[in-house]
Design an enzyme around this catalytic site. Structure first.
Site, short mmCIF file in Angstrom:
data_model
loop_
_atom_site.label_atom_id
_atom_site.label_comp_id
_atom_site.label_asym_id
_atom_site.label_seq_id
_atom_site.Cartn_x
_atom_site.Cartn_y
_atom_site.Cartn_z
N HIS A 116 36.03 -63.75 29.22
CA HIS A 116 34.61 -64.05 29.67
C HIS A 116 33.06 -64.31 29.14
O HIS A 116 31.95 -64.71 29.02
CB HIS A 116 33.74 -62.89 31.04
CG HIS A 116 33.41 -61.98 29.41
ND1 HIS A 116 34.49 -60.76 29.30
CD2 HIS A 116 32.56 -61.19 28.89
CE1 HIS A 116 34.51 -59.16 28.59
NE2 HIS A 116 33.02 -60.00 28.71
N ASP A 148 42.00 -61.06 30.22
CA ASP A 148 40.68 -60.85 29.81
C ASP A 148 40.48 -62.24 28.19
O ASP A 148 40.04 -61.21 27.28
CB ASP A 148 39.17 -60.34 29.97
CG ASP A 148 38.22 -60.82 29.41
OD1 ASP A 148 38.03 -61.90 29.42
OD2 ASP A 148 36.90 -59.96 30.42
N SER A 221 31.67 -58.04 23.57
CA SER A 221 32.75 -58.21 24.18
C SER A 221 33.20 -58.87 23.00
O SER A 221 32.93 -60.22 22.44
CB SER A 221 32.10 -59.13 25.53
OG SER A 221 32.04 -58.49 26.23
#
Length: 385
Positions: A116, A148, A221
């Site tokens: 993402h 992911d 992230s």
């Protein structure tokens, strides 16, 4: 008496002088040692981790926005994913054009991050800790949206280190460290513990997370969660918070699943997953629970449903079977099955011991290939960019 006394005093005096000299020499030695130790260069424990960790900027052009939908729809969705602006609280928020996240080198040219972080980006830039210039020649090798995870490759000769995957998984309570760029605080290291070893993903049964209380925020992230030896035990992925800032817990992709995904992407460009074809949960029948306990069993994971035309259907598993063991591994909860599948491939054979109608049976089964899933949803979970 006087002679004796005088002799005694002389001996005492000599002893005192000797002791004082010894003490002086000892103090001088200690002081010299301390000074010398302070002059020695101190080795920085986290140098390798910092040298291996990168900042990733994904830029989305207007043309890409048009392809994804109307600009209004896109900006409404992306605006929620941006970290807050601190420069001028009175200023109107600008339309977001970038996604910023973290990644880390696993060899000379390959970087691991969350999918993402670079999703929809047509311009990806990488910044390293020891290189003062932006790296623009970046290619996406492959990704798995369900897990992911994405793998990038750089084509510039840049000095950096790289991280190793941990051989051992952490226990609940073990110290862990998150490294990344949370809240625009670049290359920030935070300390915490492994808070829990299983949190489910509502979008897929093949993925579950480990939980940590190491501080992670928007910008973390794709960054590494490290053990005390600077080895990767997970990838920081989700922030559990009602207001999109750190509230005590974050979710990470466990290293065994992350490593599996990355190695397959590097080998073939994609990640394939095995499938048994069952839905399972811990039994909710108290009478059955008591019966199993009375028979000396501590296995309470029941097959609730068999997927039609799946390996489970073809090889004879049945709804109501209690899973006792798989390949001689004791099975008690769902994560035991999933984490065992992280070590298997489609076509591998499993030996599944089940308890059915008061009897033990062994089912030999060949794993199938899981169908690809698109755009998994994460209810109540916020991706950290």
């Amino acid at each position: 008496m006087c002679i004796r006394d005088r002799c005694y005093l002389n001996i005492s005096y000599k002893i005192n002088i000797t002791v004082k000299r010894l003490i002086s020499i000892l103090i001088l030695t200690i002081v010299s040692t301390v000074v010398f130790a302070q002059e020695l260069p101190r080795e920085w424990k986290w140098k390798k981790a910092y040298s291996s960790t990168v900042l990733i900027s994904g830029e989305i052009t207007y043309e890409e926005i048009i392809q994804e939908g109307t600009p209004e729809e896109f900006f409404e969705e992306k605006e929620k994913e941006q970290p807050p602006e601190f420069n001028n609280p009175q200023e109107e928020p600008r339309l977001p054009e970038f996604a910023v996240g973290t990644g880390f080198f696993i060899n000379k040219v390959h970087i691991v991050t969350n999918y993402h972080v670079i999703k929809n980006a047509d311009i990806i830039k990488v910044y390293t800790y020891e290189h003062p210039f932006v790296i623009k020649d970046v290619k996406v090798v492959g990704y798995d949206e369900e897990i992911d995870i994405a793998v990038l490759e750089i084509f510039e000769d840049v000095d950096h280190d790289y991280l190793d995957w941990a051989d051992k998984v952490p226990y609940i309570g073990d110290k862990v460290y998150a490294l990344g760029h949370g809240m625009n605080q670049i290359w920030s290291l935070t300390e915490g513990i492994m808070s829990y070893d299983y949190r489910s993903n509502p979008g897929t049964s093949f993925v579950h997370y480990w939980q940590t209380d190491a501080v992670i925020n928007s910008g973390n992230s794709g960054g590494p969660l490290l053990n005390t030896d600077s080895e990767v035990v997970g990838i920081n992925t989700l922030l559990i918070s009602p207001n999109r800032t750190y509230a005590g817990y974050g979710y990470v992709i466990p290293s065994p699943l992350a490593k599996r995904t990355v190695m397959q992407i590097l080998g073939t460009g994609e990640h394939v997953k095995p499938s048994i074809g069952i839905m399972m949960s811990v039994i909710d029948d108290r009478d059955l629970y008591d019966k199993l306990k009375a028979e000396g069993l501590n296995n309470f994971l029941e097959i609730q449903e068999i997927i039609p035309d799946s390996p489970a259907y073809k090889f004879g598993l049945m709804a109501g079977d209690i899973i006792i063991a798989i390949d001689d591994h004791d099975i008690q909860v769902t994560p035991h099955v999933i984490e065992l599948l992280w070590q298997r491939m489609p076509g591998d054979q499993l030996s599944i011991d089940v308890y059915r109608n008061g009897e033990f049976k062994t089912i030999e089964l060949v794993l199938g290939k899981q169908k690809k899933k698109i755009s998994p949803s994460y209810p109540k979970l916020e991706p950290i960019e």
